[in-house]
Write a protein that holds these residues in place. Structure first.
Motif, mmCIF file in Angstrom:
data_model
loop_
_atom_site.group_PDB
_atom_site.id
_atom_site.type_symbol
_atom_site.label_atom_id
_atom_site.label_comp_id
_atom_site.label_asym_id
_atom_site.label_seq_id
_atom_site.Cartn_x
_atom_site.Cartn_y
_atom_site.Cartn_z
ATOM 1 N N SER A 104 29.826 3.510 -24.574
ATOM 2 C CA SER A 104 29.899 3.283 -23.129
ATOM 3 C C SER A 104 31.357 3.186 -22.705
ATOM 4 C CB SER A 104 29.154 2.000 -22.745
ATOM 5 O OG SER A 104 29.823 0.864 -23.281
ATOM 6 N N GLN A 105 31.571 3.238 -21.386
ATOM 7 C CA GLN A 105 32.926 3.092 -20.852
ATOM 8 C C GLN A 105 33.492 1.721 -21.179
ATOM 9 O OE1 GLN A 105 34.773 5.542 -19.395
ATOM 10 N NE2 GLN A 105 36.459 4.051 -19.485
ATOM 11 N N GLU A 106 32.621 0.725 -21.255
ATOM 12 C CA GLU A 106 33.066 -0.623 -21.613
ATOM 13 C C GLU A 106 33.679 -0.649 -23.014
ATOM 14 O OE1 GLU A 106 31.259 -5.177 -21.997
ATOM 15 O OE2 GLU A 106 29.994 -3.520 -21.286
ATOM 16 N N ASP A 107 33.120 0.150 -23.934
ATOM 17 C CA ASP A 107 33.684 0.234 -25.279
ATOM 18 C C ASP A 107 35.063 0.886 -25.257
ATOM 19 O OD1 ASP A 107 31.367 -0.882 -26.348
ATOM 20 O OD2 ASP A 107 30.412 1.070 -26.599
ATOM 21 N N LEU A 108 35.235 1.888 -24.411
ATOM 22 C CA LEU A 108 36.540 2.558 -24.316
ATOM 23 C C LEU A 108 37.587 1.641 -23.704
ATOM 24 C CD1 LEU A 108 35.613 6.162 -23.081
ATOM 25 C CD2 LEU A 108 35.832 5.320 -25.420
ATOM 26 N N ASN A 109 37.157 0.743 -22.808
ATOM 27 C CA ASN A 109 38.098 -0.143 -22.132
ATOM 28 C C ASN A 109 38.733 -1.164 -23.074
ATOM 29 O OD1 ASN A 109 37.545 1.172 -19.730
ATOM 30 N ND2 ASN A 109 36.058 -0.345 -19.030
ATOM 31 N N LYS A 110 38.235 -1.250 -24.285
ATOM 32 C CA LYS A 110 38.806 -2.166 -25.272
ATOM 33 C C LYS A 110 40.023 -1.553 -25.962
ATOM 34 C CE LYS A 110 34.272 -4.214 -26.230
ATOM 35 N NZ LYS A 110 33.203 -4.396 -27.254
ATOM 36 N N TRP A 111 40.378 -0.327 -25.578
ATOM 37 C CA TRP A 111 41.489 0.379 -26.210
ATOM 38 C C TRP A 111 42.513 0.817 -25.177
ATOM 39 C CZ3 TRP A 111 41.702 1.525 -31.569
ATOM 40 C CH2 TRP A 111 40.600 1.062 -32.292
ATOM 41 N N ILE A 112 43.746 1.013 -25.635
ATOM 42 C CA ILE A 112 44.844 1.467 -24.784
ATOM 43 C C ILE A 112 45.380 2.771 -25.360
ATOM 44 C CG2 ILE A 112 47.112 0.904 -23.823
ATOM 45 C CD1 ILE A 112 46.476 -2.026 -24.637
ATOM 46 N N ILE A 113 45.598 3.767 -24.519
ATOM 47 C CA ILE A 113 46.210 5.009 -24.971
ATOM 48 C C ILE A 113 47.647 5.072 -24.455
ATOM 49 C CG2 ILE A 113 44.058 6.309 -25.188
ATOM 50 C CD1 ILE A 113 44.613 7.559 -22.469
ATOM 51 N N SER A 114 48.507 5.678 -25.236
ATOM 52 C CA SER A 114 49.907 5.810 -24.837
ATOM 53 C C SER A 114 50.475 7.075 -25.463
ATOM 54 C CB SER A 114 50.723 4.590 -25.270
ATOM 55 O OG SER A 114 50.718 4.461 -26.681
ATOM 56 N N TYR A 126 44.425 11.663 -23.626
ATOM 57 C CA TYR A 126 43.281 11.222 -22.822
ATOM 58 C C TYR A 126 42.215 10.657 -23.769
ATOM 59 C CZ TYR A 126 45.611 14.461 -19.650
ATOM 60 O OH TYR A 126 46.562 15.118 -18.895
ATOM 61 N N LEU A 127 41.374 9.787 -23.236
ATOM 62 C CA LEU A 127 40.289 9.183 -24.007
ATOM 63 C C LEU A 127 39.030 9.189 -23.156
ATOM 64 C CD1 LEU A 127 39.395 7.613 -26.588
ATOM 65 C CD2 LEU A 127 40.016 5.507 -25.375
ATOM 66 N N LYS A 128 37.948 9.725 -23.709
ATOM 67 C CA LYS A 128 36.683 9.754 -22.992
ATOM 68 C C LYS A 128 35.538 9.687 -23.997
ATOM 69 C CE LYS A 128 35.992 14.799 -22.913
ATOM 70 N NZ LYS A 128 35.778 15.983 -22.041
ATOM 71 N N LEU A 129 34.324 9.487 -23.482
ATOM 72 C CA LEU A 129 33.139 9.516 -24.335
ATOM 73 C C LEU A 129 32.829 10.947 -24.718
ATOM 74 C CD1 LEU A 129 30.880 6.915 -22.507
ATOM 75 C CD2 LEU A 129 31.916 6.641 -24.759
ATOM 76 N N SER A 130 32.433 11.145 -25.959
ATOM 77 C CA SER A 130 32.099 12.491 -26.409
ATOM 78 C C SER A 130 30.670 12.848 -25.982
ATOM 79 C CB SER A 130 32.260 12.602 -27.931
ATOM 80 O OG SER A 130 31.486 11.611 -28.586
ATOM 81 N N ARG A 131 30.178 13.973 -26.446
ATOM 82 C CA ARG A 131 28.887 14.492 -26.002
ATOM 83 C C ARG A 131 27.767 13.490 -26.244
ATOM 84 N NH1 ARG A 131 27.422 20.248 -28.341
ATOM 85 N NH2 ARG A 131 29.434 20.626 -27.289
ATOM 86 N N ASN A 132 26.915 13.313 -25.258
ATOM 87 C CA ASN A 132 25.772 12.396 -25.304
ATOM 88 C C ASN A 132 26.186 10.940 -25.528
ATOM 89 O OD1 ASN A 132 23.963 14.593 -25.015
ATOM 90 N ND2 ASN A 132 23.997 14.961 -27.224
ATOM 91 N N ASN A 133 27.417 10.627 -25.195
ATOM 92 C CA ASN A 133 27.922 9.253 -25.345
ATOM 93 C C ASN A 133 27.781 8.737 -26.773
ATOM 94 O OD1 ASN A 133 28.419 9.355 -22.607
ATOM 95 N ND2 ASN A 133 26.614 8.157 -22.047
ATOM 96 N N TYR A 139 42.000 13.095 -27.128
ATOM 97 C CA TYR A 139 42.486 14.467 -27.093
ATOM 98 C C TYR A 139 43.700 14.568 -26.184
ATOM 99 C CZ TYR A 139 40.246 14.814 -22.513
ATOM 100 O OH TYR A 139 39.894 14.607 -21.195
ATOM 101 N N GLY A 140 44.366 15.711 -26.231
ATOM 102 C CA GLY A 140 45.539 15.908 -25.396
ATOM 103 C C GLY A 140 46.408 17.021 -25.946
ATOM 104 N N THR A 141 47.693 16.994 -25.601
ATOM 105 C CA THR A 141 48.644 18.005 -26.042
ATOM 106 C C THR A 141 49.918 17.322 -26.519
ATOM 107 O OG1 THR A 141 47.780 19.556 -24.387
ATOM 108 C CG2 THR A 141 49.918 20.071 -25.387
ATOM 109 N N LEU A 142 50.352 17.668 -27.718
ATOM 110 C CA LEU A 142 51.579 17.104 -28.275
ATOM 111 C C LEU A 142 52.761 17.996 -27.923
ATOM 112 C CD1 LEU A 142 51.940 14.547 -30.081
ATOM 113 C CD2 LEU A 142 52.270 16.107 -31.996
#
Length: 274
Positions: A104-114, A126-133, A139-142
């Motif tokens: 869930s989004q609540e699980d993602l909110n426990k993390w910080i991306i930088s 970027y950080l998001k839920l994968s297919r079917n949650n 993911y992103g670009t280096l």
């Protein structure tokens, strides 16, 4: 040597006072103040004092106090039951534990991306839920192009880091993993190498972020990998420009009875008699 010890003592005292004030004012400050104190080379230091950034309000202060007292009550009740609120017998027999599961989004909110954007770089993350949650997709670009500030020579990293645990009245809480000997991850990568980082409390160190690193080599493809780490954030910085992605199902703990190694470094006798 004496001067170095005095300086380090005063440094620890200053850091301790600053951390204590930050913890007390934490609910009244923006989240960025809690997780990042980086200042780019050449940038002017912030002239406002810590208390000037706080939004003082009687109602807000009362709500914060009520919340913290409720947390303290819950912690006290859990302590009377046993470790982390579970009976002691159950705690001793525990062999596996899921720390983070991404559903869930609540699980993602426990993390910080930088990323290196903090130092003027051009990488994107970027950080998001994968297919079917059913997992988290990082993911992103280096981009390894260094910022043109005249001081920074290297760039090109992206990371995902768990938010620090806080108890009532914003006290530091630590993870008790003493009953386990392995970290257990289920991931699906793109074939690029990653670093799994375990952070420690920096109070007794001159460094702000002391950490242990484990290199995780993903194989790519559609299949999940199960990885055990016996020695927490994820970082990519392999100096290769281009897109990346890492999918994480869960992160857990394992008491692996087959793992008998106690110390991963050299154990031989350095003064072997000739």
């Amino acid at each position: 040597m004496t001067m170095m010890l005095l300086n380090s003592a005063s440094l620890r005292g200053g850091c301790c006072r600053h951390e204590t004030l930050l913890q007390l004012l934490g609910p009244l400050l923006s989240h960025s103040k809690l997780y990042s104190s980086y200042r780019r080379p050449g940038a002017e230091p912030e002239k406002k004092t810590l208390w000037q950034n706080a939004d003082f309000s009687f109602k807000k202060g009362f709500d914060v106090l009520k919340t913290q007292l409720s947390l303290l009550k819950e912690e006290t009740q859990n302590h009377l039951v046993g470790p982390e609120g579970r009976p002691f017998s159950e705690y001793l027999l525990e062999q596996t534990r899921v720390l983070w599961q991404f559903r869930s989004q609540e699980d993602l909110n426990k993390w910080i991306i930088s990323s290196d954007v903090e130092i003027g770089g051009k990488s994107e993350v970027y950080l998001k839920l994968s297919r079917n949650n059913q997992g988290a997709l990082l993911y992103g670009t280096l981009n390894t192009e260094a910022p043109r500030d005249g001081e920074t020579k290297y760039s090109g990293y992206c990371s995902m880091r768990a938010k620090p645990r806080l108890g009532s009245f914003r006290r530091k809480k630590y993870y008790d993993w003493s009953n386990f000997n392995s970290l257990y991850l289920r991931v699906r990568g793109d074939g690029r190498p990653w670093m799994v980082n375990i952070y420690t409390d920096p109070y007794f160190s001159h460094q702000k972020d002391d950490l242990y690193n484990y290199f995780m080599f993903t194989r790519g493809g559609p299949y999940w990998e199960e990885i055990k780490i016996s020695t927490l954030g994820f970082t990519i910085g392999d100096k290769v420009d281009g897109p990346f992605q890492l999918e994480i199902d869960f992160i857990g703990l394992l008491n692996d009875r087959a793992h008998t190694e106690e110390f991963a470094y050299e154990m031989y006798d350095k003064n072997t008699p000739v």
